[in-house]
Scaffold this motif. Structure first.
Motif, PDB file in Angstrom:
ATOM      1  N   UNK A 171       0.462  -4.972 -11.672  1.00 49.75           N
ATOM      2  CA  UNK A 171       0.159  -6.287 -11.090  1.00 49.75           C
ATOM      3  C   UNK A 171      -1.295  -6.385 -10.611  1.00 49.75           C
ATOM      4  N   UNK A 172      -1.816  -5.303  -9.999  1.00 50.12           N
ATOM      5  CA  UNK A 172      -3.121  -5.375  -9.336  1.00 50.12           C
ATOM      6  C   UNK A 172      -4.261  -4.806 -10.173  1.00 50.12           C
ATOM      7  N   UNK A 173      -3.940  -3.901 -11.088  1.00 46.97           N
ATOM      8  CA  UNK A 173      -4.975  -3.338 -11.944  1.00 46.97           C
ATOM      9  C   UNK A 173      -5.766  -2.196 -11.330  1.00 46.97           C
ATOM     10  N   UNK A 174      -5.235  -1.595 -10.257  1.00 47.83           N
ATOM     11  CA  UNK A 174      -5.897  -0.461  -9.606  1.00 47.83           C
ATOM     12  C   UNK A 174      -4.942   0.726  -9.549  1.00 47.83           C
ATOM     13  N   UNK A 175      -5.506   1.921  -9.420  1.00 49.62           N
ATOM     14  CA  UNK A 175      -4.696   3.108  -9.164  1.00 49.62           C
ATOM     15  C   UNK A 175      -4.038   2.941  -7.801  1.00 49.62           C
ATOM     16  N   UNK A 176      -2.734   3.219  -7.725  1.00 49.85           N
ATOM     17  CA  UNK A 176      -1.970   3.032  -6.491  1.00 49.85           C
ATOM     18  C   UNK A 176      -1.361   4.358  -6.058  1.00 49.85           C
ATOM     19  N   UNK A 177      -1.548   4.700  -4.782  1.00 53.70           N
ATOM     20  CA  UNK A 177      -0.955   5.888  -4.174  1.00 53.70           C
ATOM     21  C   UNK A 177      -0.022   5.442  -3.059  1.00 53.70           C
ATOM     22  N   UNK A 178       1.163   6.049  -2.987  1.00 49.49           N
ATOM     23  CA  UNK A 178       2.152   5.659  -1.975  1.00 49.49           C
ATOM     24  C   UNK A 178       2.668   6.898  -1.262  1.00 49.49           C
ATOM     25  N   UNK A 179       2.744   6.839   0.069  1.00 46.08           N
ATOM     26  CA  UNK A 179       3.282   7.949   0.854  1.00 46.08           C
ATOM     27  C   UNK A 179       4.122   7.404   2.003  1.00 46.08           C
ATOM     28  N   UNK A 180       5.062   8.218   2.422  1.00 48.62           N
ATOM     29  CA  UNK A 180       5.895   7.905   3.579  1.00 48.62           C
ATOM     30  C   UNK A 180       5.042   7.810   4.847  1.00 48.62           C
ATOM     31  N   UNK A 181       5.443   6.969   5.787  1.00 47.81           N
ATOM     32  CA  UNK A 181       4.633   6.764   6.985  1.00 47.81           C
ATOM     33  C   UNK A 181       4.523   8.030   7.842  1.00 47.81           C
ATOM     34  N   UNK A 182       5.586   8.848   7.903  1.00 46.18           N
ATOM     35  CA  UNK A 182       5.490  10.101   8.656  1.00 46.18           C
ATOM     36  C   UNK A 182       4.537  11.071   7.968  1.00 46.18           C
ATOM     37  N   UNK A 183       4.521  11.071   6.632  1.00 46.95           N
ATOM     38  CA  UNK A 183       3.570  11.907   5.896  1.00 46.95           C
ATOM     39  C   UNK A 183       2.138  11.455   6.171  1.00 46.95           C
ATOM     40  N   UNK A 184       1.930  10.147   6.210  1.00 44.19           N
ATOM     41  CA  UNK A 184       0.588   9.631   6.499  1.00 44.19           C
ATOM     42  C   UNK A 184       0.165   9.974   7.925  1.00 44.19           C
ATOM     43  N   UNK A 185       1.127   9.934   8.847  1.00 45.66           N
ATOM     44  CA  UNK A 185       0.846  10.366  10.212  1.00 45.66           C
ATOM     45  C   UNK A 185       0.386  11.825  10.221  1.00 45.66           C
ATOM     46  N   UNK A 186       1.117  12.683   9.490  1.00 46.39           N
ATOM     47  CA  UNK A 186       0.761  14.102   9.435  1.00 46.39           C
ATOM     48  C   UNK A 186      -0.622  14.292   8.818  1.00 46.39           C
ATOM     49  N   UNK A 187      -0.920  13.529   7.773  1.00 47.06           N
ATOM     50  CA  UNK A 187      -2.228  13.631   7.121  1.00 47.06           C
ATOM     51  C   UNK A 187      -3.336  13.213   8.076  1.00 47.06           C
ATOM     52  N   UNK A 188      -3.115  12.126   8.804  1.00 46.28           N
ATOM     53  CA  UNK A 188      -4.111  11.651   9.757  1.00 46.28           C
ATOM     54  C   UNK A 188      -4.370  12.684  10.838  1.00 46.28           C
ATOM     55  N   UNK A 189      -3.311  13.276  11.372  1.00 47.62           N
ATOM     56  CA  UNK A 189      -3.476  14.276  12.429  1.00 47.62           C
ATOM     57  C   UNK A 189      -4.119  15.558  11.905  1.00 47.62           C
ATOM     58  N   UNK A 190      -3.785  15.928  10.663  1.00 50.50           N
ATOM     59  CA  UNK A 190      -4.346  17.152  10.086  1.00 50.50           C
ATOM     60  C   UNK A 190      -5.847  17.029   9.864  1.00 50.50           C
ATOM     61  N   UNK A 191      -6.305  15.866   9.433  1.00 53.47           N
ATOM     62  CA  UNK A 191      -7.699  15.709   9.042  1.00 53.47           C
ATOM     63  C   UNK A 191      -8.568  15.092  10.131  1.00 53.47           C
ATOM     64  N   UNK A 192      -7.967  14.246  10.972  1.00 51.45           N
ATOM     65  CA  UNK A 192      -8.775  13.509  11.950  1.00 51.45           C
ATOM     66  C   UNK A 192      -8.248  13.602  13.375  1.00 51.45           C
TER      67      UNK A 192
END
Length: 308
Positions: A92-113
């Motif tokens: 639909x959008x024509x871009x590469x799309x990445x999807x992750x669970x919100x708890x996974x994104x929380x973990x990623x945010x805390x791990x990196x920032x």
């Protein structure tokens, strides 16, 4: 440049990311829960506000992507539930799309920032209404391709007896279809359930915690039992993953005495001994889902450029 989204049942929050420290928020929009065409139109409009072509679009969603079929389970947004959402949005959008669970994104945010900076293995735990989690190792989200890693809240694992003296604990039914999951006792609703079971009294979790902090005997008994039920599964998770830091998000993470007590209870039960706090309050207070999704997109763009 990455456009990242945090998709909730009530609102879509977006941001433009050029680095992990430079995320400019986009306007918040209501989530079109029942109309996929409108859902896509809302995303397209927000992407247009970026004013330039993004390298990819990344999403934090309160749902799980099946790693085999790539189908999304997201019961609170019917128009995307069951879809191979990444493929559908790419078409639909024509871009590469990445999807992750919100708890996974929380973990990623805390791990990196956040609180996990400088640690190889970070387990992000959510203690909110219920229980969730995500695992990051060497800066990589374990569930980057979808999956259930980090879901320490599910599985029939809670003890049948807890507290001193021990009291019988029912195997409460869980929304995942099993009984006796940590999710049934570990969040705010779980504290309320335990208090009702132990004392036949209905109170909100905030009231129970307030009474506990004031020395109330019944509330103290409830929190004793809570610790006996929640600390062992979290300690086991630390042993299995090798995590050296466990940032905690969700409403209960804001109760510092509760978190300090959980930290002590977990550290007393693990194999590796730490003389510093292990279970700590999260540091990414503003939209960790949005930050985590942005970080996933930035890592994808970096690896793509490196491969080129």
């Amino acid at each position: 440049m990455i456009v990242s989204f945090d998709i909730g049942g009530s609102a879509i929050k977006g941001g433009i990311a050029r680095s992990d420290t430079e995320i400019v928020p986009l306007a918040r929009r209501p989530t079109p829960k029942d109309d996929f065409t409108q859902f896509v139109a809302t995303l397209r409009e927000l992407i247009g506000e970026a004013g330039e072509t993004p390298d990819c679009i990344s999403f934090s969603i309160a749902g799980v992507v099946d790693p085999d079929t790539q189908a999304l389970t997201c019961a609170n947004i019917p128009c995307i539930h069951g879809r191979r959402l990444a493929a559908d949005l790419e078409a639909e959008l024509g871009y590469r799309v990445l999807i992750a669970n919100d708890a996974d994104c929380f973990a990623m945010a805390e791990a990196m920032s956040g609180a996990g900076r400088g640690h190889r293995i970070v387990f992000g735990a959510i203690l909110g209404t219920g229980v969730g989690g995500g695992l990051v190792a060497d800066g990589r989200l374990i569930n980057a391709a979808g999956g259930f890693a980090g879901e320490w809240g599910h599985g029939p694992i809670i003890a049948s007896f807890a507290g001193t003296p021990p009291v019988a604990i029912p195997a409460y039914p869980c929304g995942c279809g099993q009984k006796g999951c940590v999710d049934t006792v570990g969040g705010a609703r779980g504290i309320e359930k335990l208090h009702r079971t132990l004392h036949d009294i209905d109170l909100r979790s905030e009231e129970i915690i307030d009474l506990w902090r004031k020395g109330d005997e019944k509330a103290g008994r409830t929190l004793d039992v809570y610790m006996d039920l929640v600390a062992p599964p979290l300690a086991l998770t630390v042993n299995i993953t090798g995590a050296t830091i466990v940032p905690v998000g969700g409403g209960l993470s804001n109760v510092e005495p509760l978190l300090a007590r959980l930290d002590a209870a977990v550290r007393s039960r693990i194999l590796r001994k730490f003389d510093r706090p292990l279970v700590v309050q999260s540091q990414c207070k503003v939209e960790p889902g949005l930050i985590g999704a942005a970080l996933l997109g930035l890592k994808y763009a970096e690896e793509r450029d490196h491969a080129a």
